[in-house]
Design an enzyme around this catalytic site. Sequence first.
Site, PDB file in Angstrom:
ATOM      1  N   HIS A   1       0.827  -1.210   0.000  1.00 58.84           N
ATOM      2  CA  HIS A   1       0.000   0.000   0.000  1.00 58.84           C
ATOM      3  C   HIS A   1       0.861   1.260   0.000  1.00 58.84           C
ATOM      4  CE1 HIS A   1      -3.547   2.488   1.201  1.00 58.84           C
ATOM      5  NE2 HIS A   1      -2.577   3.246   1.705  1.00 58.84           N
ATOM      6  N   GLU A   2       1.794   1.336   0.934  1.00 61.47           N
ATOM      7  CA  GLU A   2       2.585   2.565   1.049  1.00 61.47           C
ATOM      8  C   GLU A   2       3.474   2.783  -0.173  1.00 61.47           C
ATOM      9  OE1 GLU A   2       1.804   4.690   3.116  1.00 61.47           O
ATOM     10  OE2 GLU A   2       0.686   3.536   4.585  1.00 61.47           O
TER      11      GLU A   2
ATOM     12  N   HIS B   1       1.763   4.651  -2.840  1.00 66.28           N
ATOM     13  CA  HIS B   1       1.861   6.112  -2.760  1.00 66.28           C
ATOM     14  C   HIS B   1       3.198   6.594  -3.333  1.00 66.28           C
ATOM     15  CE1 HIS B   1      -1.810   6.709  -0.590  1.00 66.28           C
ATOM     16  NE2 HIS B   1      -1.419   6.071   0.502  1.00 66.28           N
TER      17      HIS B   1
ATOM     18  N   HIS C   1       2.959   6.448  -7.054  1.00 65.54           N
ATOM     19  CA  HIS C   1       2.065   7.465  -7.594  1.00 65.54           C
ATOM     20  C   HIS C   1       2.891   8.730  -7.849  1.00 65.54           C
ATOM     21  CE1 HIS C   1      -2.342   9.136  -7.354  1.00 65.54           C
ATOM     22  NE2 HIS C   1      -1.708   9.516  -8.453  1.00 65.54           N
TER      23      HIS C   1
ATOM     24  N   GLU D   1      -6.281   7.553  -1.809  1.00 63.11           N
ATOM     25  CA  GLU D   1      -5.938   6.199  -1.363  1.00 63.11           C
ATOM     26  C   GLU D   1      -6.217   5.119  -2.405  1.00 63.11           C
ATOM     27  OE1 GLU D   1      -4.347   5.618   1.395  1.00 63.11           O
ATOM     28  OE2 GLU D   1      -4.464   7.690   2.095  1.00 63.11           O
TER      29      GLU D   1
ATOM     30  N   TYR E   1     -11.431   6.793   2.606  1.00 63.15           N
ATOM     31  CA  TYR E   1     -10.804   5.475   2.648  1.00 63.15           C
ATOM     32  C   TYR E   1     -11.747   4.408   2.105  1.00 63.15           C
ATOM     33  CZ  TYR E   1      -6.525   6.738   5.112  1.00 63.15           C
ATOM     34  OH  TYR E   1      -5.293   7.257   5.428  1.00 63.15           O
TER      35      TYR E   1
END
Length: 669
Positions: free
Chosen positions: A459-460, A463, A466, A488, A601
């Site tokens: 997940h992180e 980011h 992105h 998110e 979220y």
Amino acid sequence: MTKFISKRTMLNFDLSPDDIALTVDEMIAESKAILDQVAAEAVPTFNNVIVPLATRENTQNADYSVISFLQNVSTKKEVRDASTKGEEKLNAFEIEMIMREDVYKAVRAVYDNPAELAALGPEDLRLVGKMEQEYRHNGLALSVEKRKKLGQINKRLSDLGIKFNSNINKSTGRVLFTREDLDGLADDYFEGRKMEVVDGVEKYVVTTKSPDMSPVMQAAKNEQTRKRLLTLNKQLCPENIALMQETIALRTEAAQLLEFKTHAEFKLSKVGKTPKEVMNFEHDMQTRLQLLAKTEFKKLEKLKQAENKAAGVPYKGLYLWDHRYYSTLLKEHEHSISEDEVKQYFPVKEVMRGILDIYQKMFSLRFTKVENPPVWHNDVDMYEVWEATSDDFVGHFYLDLYPRENKYNHAAVWPIRAGYDREDGTREYPVAAMVANFPKPTGSTPALLTHGNVVTFLHELGHVFHGMCSVTKWAKFHGTNTERDFVEAPSQMLENWGWEPSVLRKFAVHHKTGEPIPEDFVKRLVAAKNKGSGLSNLGQVFFGLYDMAIHDTADGKVDAKAIYNKLREGITMFKNGDIDSWGMATFGHMMGGYDTGYYGYLWSQVFSADMFASRFFKEGIDNPKTGLDYRREILLPGGSRDASVSLEKFLGRKPNNTAFLESIGLKLD
């Protein structure tokens, strides 16, 4: 061989308090000169007003980010304090500058000039609109008296937010437990753990940092142990209660100065939504999820009732400190999934190698680890990012994965520098830092991750990439600078790789034998994915409804602590018990930009599930064309166009919630 990167590309994190103070003063002086020049333009145009203001944001964003970032990661108190002070000073200046009527008049003149706007491309046109909106939302259309009042409020709000999060970073709690208190924890939990002798009894030091706390909440058989640790965690930062109360009141006052009824109405107007829409969404999700949650809750109750009966203890209900313990136990019973067994197959080095490889292949990139990098701590790794099929540089990122004193104590990504087009036509490259608190090596055992850690890692890094893959003209729109309720979605979509058997088998290997994770084990792990999804997602509904409860109020006079405890028990179904707690005092989202945005979220999970199911699952998770389509249509534009446009281009249609509901085990209507 590492390629040469210009000094302009590298960032310096080795700043002294004097360096920070000097940089802050230089940034303010430079900014003031730019704004004075803009305000003095006799004939405002896009080139002499909008371009200088946006260029200032381009060139100063990295310095601002480094200064504010250091309070979260530096090992030196004097640097952390200088970072906090520097951020406060910069924010105060920005609030002062955004209240300048002379600058707003110049911006508004361009905004109201059809001839100027007609000549602009889509991103430049969006820039003018967003810039005008920012000034207007900061009160420039108000009377002088009201504008002055709003400026004072915004300055105070900035200071409150910085202080609130600084308190959280300093707030690690500790408890002493005997080995008996910690019955149920794996042997490696005790390797290298600090001990203290109290009244002749050896006790282990357990902190509220995630690598210490999570295993206890999942595996400690002694209910009082779980209760003591959770209570301590929920009683951190009592000083933040007053800070949040004041913040809520001031946000309401500011919104009403701007002629909105509530803070929620004001904030949601920025993304074209209303409080009613958000509340309808949250309540619809709550209704749907309760169908699952009630069944899940009954199963957990039976487990605790059986344990209590065997111990001769009366059953009094399920409490907050029971949730993770009995959820873990249920997975073990129904799917033979042991968290301790799972982590044996996820040594952090193999996980890191595997996950980085996933991102390289998906986005057609290649990474080079930098030797002896200029970083803020020896634990930090730095990577350069290149196009896989050329020598084109893309950016670089940092991984700061392990806990330490006074470090940010959750997992998050800081977009340290946005990518943008320089004035000379060349490209400035993005920089991002992932900060986490994964378990460290203990004795002879390497750092081992839980499967939840693996999903967090995916997940992180979503980011991070992105930011790496975004290509925009202006820093204002780079990477995750999208609508708040879409931020998110890309990262949530990438969590799916943590549940794909073919993916897990590529990097999940036993840390002792090197044997890949058994196929049957993976099947059981994946089969258990939706266990507890009703209850866990109700937790997200709780946070979203709490956010609205404190911000969609017309007087701002709410009891943030009482509302938190009441809603948590009512929505999540787990009892608060007899403890006096204030979990909202460490709910950093409410003071860090997610206010009236936490619904995002769950909202964005709808988009992430749709993207995965409709393209990657259908076309193949290793399909390079799908990965490049995703990079081009979702990541590359950043916030330079509406997220709805990006989604429709990638999906080939408007998004829907079918895939999301199915992904968490809900039957469709």
